[in-house]
Design a protein around this motif. Structure first.
Motif, short mmCIF file in Angstrom:
data_model
loop_
_atom_site.label_atom_id
_atom_site.label_comp_id
_atom_site.label_asym_id
_atom_site.label_seq_id
_atom_site.Cartn_x
_atom_site.Cartn_y
_atom_site.Cartn_z
N MET A 47 0.83 -1.21 0.00
CA MET A 47 0.00 0.00 0.00
C MET A 47 0.86 1.26 0.00
SD MET A 47 -3.30 -0.92 2.40
CE MET A 47 -2.33 -1.16 3.88
N ASN A 48 1.97 1.25 0.74
CA ASN A 48 2.85 2.42 0.75
C ASN A 48 3.45 2.67 -0.62
OD1 ASN A 48 2.71 3.50 3.39
ND2 ASN A 48 3.95 1.81 4.16
N GLN A 49 3.88 1.61 -1.30
CA GLN A 49 4.43 1.78 -2.64
C GLN A 49 3.36 2.27 -3.61
OE1 GLN A 49 7.58 1.84 -3.54
NE2 GLN A 49 7.97 1.53 -1.36
N GLU A 50 2.15 1.76 -3.45
CA GLU A 50 1.05 2.20 -4.29
C GLU A 50 0.78 3.70 -4.08
OE1 GLU A 50 -3.59 1.10 -5.32
OE2 GLU A 50 -2.52 -0.09 -3.81
N ARG A 51 0.81 4.13 -2.82
CA ARG A 51 0.62 5.57 -2.55
C ARG A 51 1.76 6.38 -3.14
NH1 ARG A 51 0.51 8.05 3.45
NH2 ARG A 51 2.62 7.23 3.37
N ASN A 52 3.00 5.89 -3.04
CA ASN A 52 4.13 6.61 -3.62
C ASN A 52 3.94 6.82 -5.11
OD1 ASN A 52 5.34 6.68 -1.11
ND2 ASN A 52 6.73 4.98 -1.53
N PHE A 53 3.53 5.78 -5.83
CA PHE A 53 3.27 5.90 -7.26
C PHE A 53 2.13 6.88 -7.53
CE2 PHE A 53 5.30 1.60 -7.64
CZ PHE A 53 6.39 2.04 -8.38
N PHE A 54 1.09 6.79 -6.72
CA PHE A 54 -0.06 7.69 -6.87
C PHE A 54 0.37 9.15 -6.72
CE2 PHE A 54 -3.48 10.17 -4.92
CZ PHE A 54 -4.51 9.97 -5.82
N LEU A 55 1.17 9.44 -5.70
CA LEU A 55 1.58 10.82 -5.43
C LEU A 55 2.57 11.35 -6.47
CD1 LEU A 55 1.86 10.72 -1.54
CD2 LEU A 55 0.05 11.76 -2.93
N GLU A 56 3.31 10.46 -7.13
CA GLU A 56 4.22 10.90 -8.20
C GLU A 56 3.43 11.54 -9.34
OE1 GLU A 56 6.57 7.56 -9.44
OE2 GLU A 56 7.67 7.49 -7.54
N ASN A 57 2.19 11.14 -9.51
CA ASN A 57 1.34 11.66 -10.58
C ASN A 57 0.33 12.68 -10.10
OD1 ASN A 57 2.49 9.95 -12.60
ND2 ASN A 57 1.38 8.25 -11.67
N ASP A 58 0.46 13.11 -8.86
CA ASP A 58 -0.48 14.09 -8.29
C ASP A 58 0.36 15.17 -7.60
OD1 ASP A 58 -2.73 15.37 -7.40
OD2 ASP A 58 -3.52 13.69 -6.25
N ASP A 59 0.85 16.13 -8.38
CA ASP A 59 1.82 17.11 -7.89
C ASP A 59 1.32 17.99 -6.75
OD1 ASP A 59 3.68 16.23 -9.71
OD2 ASP A 59 3.05 17.67 -11.24
N ASP A 60 0.03 18.26 -6.68
CA ASP A 60 -0.47 19.16 -5.65
C ASP A 60 -0.99 18.41 -4.41
OD1 ASP A 60 -2.69 18.11 -6.99
OD2 ASP A 60 -3.92 19.87 -6.57
N ASN A 61 -0.49 17.21 -4.20
CA ASN A 61 -0.96 16.37 -3.10
C ASN A 61 0.25 15.80 -2.37
OD1 ASN A 61 -2.70 14.96 -1.45
ND2 ASN A 61 -3.62 13.76 -3.08
N LYS A 62 0.06 15.40 -1.12
CA LYS A 62 1.14 14.83 -0.31
C LYS A 62 0.61 13.72 0.57
CE LYS A 62 3.91 18.98 -0.04
NZ LYS A 62 4.66 19.88 0.80
N ALA A 63 1.53 12.92 1.08
CA ALA A 63 1.17 11.86 2.03
C ALA A 63 0.66 12.51 3.30
CB ALA A 63 2.39 10.99 2.32
N ASN A 64 -0.25 11.81 3.98
CA ASN A 64 -0.84 12.37 5.20
C ASN A 64 -1.10 11.28 6.23
OD1 ASN A 64 -1.89 14.35 6.89
ND2 ASN A 64 -3.97 14.02 6.15
N GLY A 65 -0.08 10.53 6.56
CA GLY A 65 -0.20 9.55 7.63
C GLY A 65 -0.97 8.31 7.25
#
Length: 125
Positions: A47-65
């Protein structure tokens, strides 16, 4: 049946046979605890890797715990930390549908991972 479904059925049957072979007398309590911890770690890493890939394509977003969630996998209840993003757009694909705590495909995936892990341990020995 397409190639993907055919491969998944072969993988599922192989996983079932490996579990029967590796645990012919059932699974002891200590083994269950170890397998549960391993599965929790594997699911969280995916799931963490999936979120990392997701955020690479969503520039105005960040991880949030993370938020806590439990999943039933048949023999095991997993307590996992699900990653989230600030905008609430991310949802791990590995999880069952919202408000479900169990999914047959998910159980098959987890059992396959356990079988592969156990089989590789025997090869190393």
């Amino acid at each position: 049946m397409d190639k993907k479904e055919y491969f998944e059925k072969i993988l599922d049957r192989t996983a079932e046979e490996l579990v029967k072979e590796l645990f012919p007398n059932g699974i002891a309590t200590q083994e269950k605890i170890g397998i549960r911890k391993l599965l929790e770690s594997v699911v969280e890493l995916i799931m963490n890797q999936e979120r990392n890939f997701f955020l690479e394509n969503d520039d105005d977003n960040k991880a949030n715990g993370y938020y806590e969630r439990s999943l039933n996998t048949g023999s095991f209840k997993l307590n996992i930390n699900v990653p989230r993003d600030r905008k609430g757009r991310f949802r791990p694909q590995i999880l069952p549908d919202p408000y479900k705590r169990v999914n047959e495909d998910y159980i098959n995936l987890l059992m396959s991972l356990v079988s592969i892990r156990k089989a590789s341990a025997y090869v190393v020995l």
